[in-house]
Scaffold this active site. Structure first.
Site, PDB file in Angstrom:
ATOM      1  N   HIS A  66      23.586  37.223  39.882  1.00 23.94           N
ATOM      2  CA  HIS A  66      23.792  36.453  38.529  1.00 23.94           C
ATOM      3  C   HIS A  66      23.351  34.928  39.012  1.00 23.94           C
ATOM      4  CE1 HIS A  66      26.070  39.187  36.372  1.00 23.94           C
ATOM      5  NE2 HIS A  66      27.057  39.353  37.229  1.00 23.94           N
TER       6      HIS A  66
ATOM      7  N   TYR B 198      27.660  47.040  31.806  1.00 23.93           N
ATOM      8  CA  TYR B 198      27.411  47.763  33.119  1.00 23.93           C
ATOM      9  C   TYR B 198      26.726  49.025  33.119  1.00 23.93           C
ATOM     10  CZ  TYR B 198      30.675  43.979  34.124  1.00 23.93           C
ATOM     11  OH  TYR B 198      31.381  42.881  34.090  1.00 23.93           O
TER      12      TYR B 198
HETATM   13  O1  X8Z Z   1      32.946  43.212  36.914  1.00 26.68           O
HETATM   14  C1  X8Z Z   1      32.118  43.316  37.708  1.00 26.68           C
HETATM   15  C2  X8Z Z   1      31.316  42.348  38.502  1.00 26.68           C
HETATM   16  C3  X8Z Z   1      31.549  41.127  37.810  1.00 26.68           C
HETATM   17  S1  X8Z Z   1      30.686  40.979  36.634  1.00 26.68           S
HETATM   18  C4  X8Z Z   1      32.246  42.180  40.061  1.00 26.68           C
HETATM   19  N1  X8Z Z   1      31.753  44.577  37.764  1.00 26.68           N
HETATM   20  C5  X8Z Z   1      32.547  45.841  36.970  1.00 26.68           C
HETATM   21  C6  X8Z Z   1      33.837  45.959  37.447  1.00 26.68           C
HETATM   22  O2  X8Z Z   1      34.105  45.519  38.552  1.00 26.68           O
HETATM   23  O3  X8Z Z   1      34.327  46.984  36.929  1.00 26.68           O
HETATM   24  C7  X8Z Z   1      30.495  45.111  38.609  1.00 26.68           C
HETATM   25  C8  X8Z Z   1      30.530  46.631  38.459  1.00 26.68           C
HETATM   26  C9  X8Z Z   1      31.423  47.035  37.151  1.00 26.68           C
HETATM   27 ZN    ZN Z   2      28.665  40.980  37.197  1.00 31.37          ZN
END
Ligand code: X8Z
Ligand code: ZN
Length: 605
Positions: free
Chosen positions: A379, A514
């Site tokens: 990011h 995602y």
């Molecule tokens: O929220 C996130 C990152 C920050 S954008 C840590 N992710 C999702 C989650 O944790 O649910 C990365 C993969 C999916």
């Molecule tokens: Zn992220």
């Protein structure tokens, strides 16, 4: 600030100039708009956003790092003004609908119109109420307390779920406890949906879900179809994985706990939300002559600190030719969970000014978090690439999935050949180690796909009214079962609000990004691996140290949001379509192995 797109920037825009803008719009209401006015409007909007961004980003940063009643107050106030601003800018942009203007003006007007995530209607009370609700929901998640003031540390509960040695009873308790923090969000969430829908309608969208789906350079209806199309490509692989994991968990826990048929109880998959299953690897791994590298163990043996883990990740990016992050990154980021205060521990990456980048993360010394660090730095490097080259409204990613894909693309190179290169292992295991490695990756990357669909399918249906408030939880579990083949381990009722126990729901971060990222990162990896001249299987390719690959990546990052994502994708891969064939290629050897394992099993649920 956090998940990094134009929309967040709009949210972070203040009130004073907002008033000026709406006054101007009203004054000009009578005469038909001209091209010059449209151009001036966009220029003014960009200046407005830019001049307010830093103040608002810093307010949000302080709140996320010090969650108190005072910082919640400040962030609610700021959110209120920012929403007013975003709504005003969007309504002003609408005025130019149908006017023929140059490419950039049109694109920027469209970005302004769909900029907000949770818009309020043009009504001061409702705007204030919405901002207060958003701040409260966010703080409830950060604090992790039940209405009875029993508080839980997500990191500690997650460790219980992640450990293959804890009993299923202990796991169940941890799983249930975290879900005690969310029932109190339910009423607020419902009210938020009501107000946001009203706001979305005023902006010309049927509901807030339509608004969310209209940020992808294609009609909102087509976007949902596109997601389903790609899911259709990977679903057979997911079903094979679910089948094998269920069989192995059945062997471990017995029929009473995990049946050979039907969905898997959600507390046994090594993760609080059963979204990534890497932690059950020891229970389901292929037994081959060469065991997979245990990266967590290697990090611990080598005495890595949290900060060193971040340095190693940064070094990957600089090896590709990116400039190191500024000194202030190291001074201002949060790497370790503080003991003496509440922070929003969910990892995030921030750009506060064009030369101030930070991450905020409660790092654990695990392979899982080593990958998340790369994710976050992805990011930051994306932000810096477009902040230095693009005007304000293009300072975002091609679409939000691209932002989420960059660090993950880099992390796909964290394989044995890379680990040997940086001295974390001494020898690259022979090819017998490939299947376990692919299984480890599939548990994280393939298991994740249906989860990422569920989170937004649920919200889309909440926003469009198909899911009513009195069936929030029932419908959540229906989707979880349908797509993921998992089920709640104990009876859940409408007293619970299980979606709220996932950060992105109270945090209002759309989740389709995602899903997109998990597909795109394999497309990117495949292309970059061509550049480095990789001839072996994709999972053995590492792009570490390759400046040509870095330049290719950077060319896309620098485009920011200036062109439709399909073009950005084409710049990178030569094709403008999202395509799951790269991820399927990557896992092809595992699919063969899974088919063999599953041949006498009854798959499906
Ligand atoms: O929220 C996130 C990152 C920050 S954008 C840590 N992710 C999702 C989650 O944790 O649910 C990365 C993969 C999916
Ligand atoms: Zn992220």
């Amino acid at each position: 600030m956090t998940p990094n797109n134009n929309l967040k920037k709009l949210l972070l825009t203040s009130a004073s100039i907002c008033l000026l803008t709406s006054v101007q719009i009203q004054a000009k209401k009578e005469a038909p708009p001209t091209v010059k006015e449209a151009q001036a409007y966009v220029a003014n909007a960009e200046a407005t956003i830019e001049s307010n961004y830093e103040f608002q980003a810093k307010t949000a940063w302080v709140q996320a790092n010090f969650v108190t009643t005072d910082t919640n107050f400040l962030v609610a106030k700021m959110g209120e003004e920012a929403t007013k601003m975003g709504v005003s800018l969007a309504l002003g942009a609408k005025k130019f609908n149908g006017l023929e203007v140059d490419y950039d003006t049109r694109r920027k007007l469209e970005i302004l119109k769909a900029g907000l995530t949770i818009p309020a209607p043009e009504n001061d009370e409702l705007t204030a109420e919405l901002a207060q609700i958003s701040a409260n929901l966010d703080a409830m998640y950060a604090k992790g307390c039940s209405p009875k003031e029993e508080c839980y540390v997500l990191g500690d509960l997650s460790k219980i779920l992640a450990d293959p040695k804890t009993s299923h009873e202990e796991k169940l308790e941890a799983w249930i406890n975290w879900r005690k923090v969310s029932p109190q969000m339910r009423k607020s969430y419902q009210r938020m949906v009501e107000i946001a829908n009203e706001g979305s309608k005023e902006l010309g969208f049927k509901d807030t879900g339509v608004l969310w789906r209209s940020k992808y350079d294609m009609p909102a209806e087509d976007f949902a179809v596109e997601m389903d199309r790609v899911w259709g490509q990977v679903k057979p692989l997911y079903k094979s994985l679910q089948c094998h994991v269920r069989a192995k968990l059945n062997e471990k826990y017995g029929n009473k706990v995990v049946s050979k048929k039907g969905p898997i109880p959600a507390h046994l998959l090594g993760n609080m939300w059963s979204q990534a299953w890497g932690n059950v690897f020891p229970d389901v791994a292929p037994k081959t002559s060469t065991p997979a590298t245990d990266l967590t163990a290697r990090l611990l043996e080598k005495g890595y600190t949290e900060k060193q883990m971040v340095h190693t990740a940064e070094d990957f990016f600089t090896s590709l030719g990116f400039k190191p992050l500024p000194k202030t990154f190291w001074e201002r980021s949060l790497f370790v969970k503080p003991q003496d205060r509440d922070v929003q521990c969910h990892a995030s990456a921030w750009d506060l000014t064009p030369d101030d980048y930070r991450i905020k993360m409660c790092i654990q010394k695990t392979a899982e978090d080593f990958v998340v660090i790369h994710h976050e730095l992805g990011h930051n490097f994306y932000q810096r690439a477009y902040n230095l080259t693009q005007p304000m409204l293009y300072r975002g990613s091609a679409n939000d999935g691209f932002h989420e894909a960059i660090g993950d693309t880099i992390a796909l190179s964290i394989n044995d050949s890379y680990l040997k290169e940086i001295g974390l292992i001494d020898e690259v295991p022979d090819a017998a180690g490939d299947l376990p490695y692919l299984m480890q990756m599939a548990l994280d990357k393939i298991a994740f796909l249906p989860f990422s669909l569920v989170v937004d399918k649920w919200r889309w249906n909440v926003f469009n009214g198909e899911i009513a408030e009195n069936e929030y939880n029932k419908e959540w579990w229906k989707l979880r079962e349908e797509y993921q083949g998992i089920k709640a381990p104990v009876k859940r009722t409408e007293k619970h609000f299980d979606p709220g126990a996932k950060y992105h729901v109270p945090g209002n971060v759309p989740y389709s990004r995602y899903f997109l990222a998990h597909i795109l990162q394999f497309q990117f990896h495949k292309e970059l691996c061509k550049i480095v001249g990789n001839e072996g299987p994709l999972h053995r390719c590492s792009i570490y140290g390759n400046k040509e690959a870095g330049a290719k990546l950077n060319a896309m990052l620098e485009m920011g949001a200036s062109r439709p994502w399909q073009e950005a994708l084409e710049t990178m891969t030569g094709k403008s379509e999202m395509d799951a064939s790269a991820i399927l290629d990557y896992f092809a050897p595992l699919q063969v192995w899974l088919d063999e394992q599953n041949k006498d099993r009854n798959c499906g649920w």
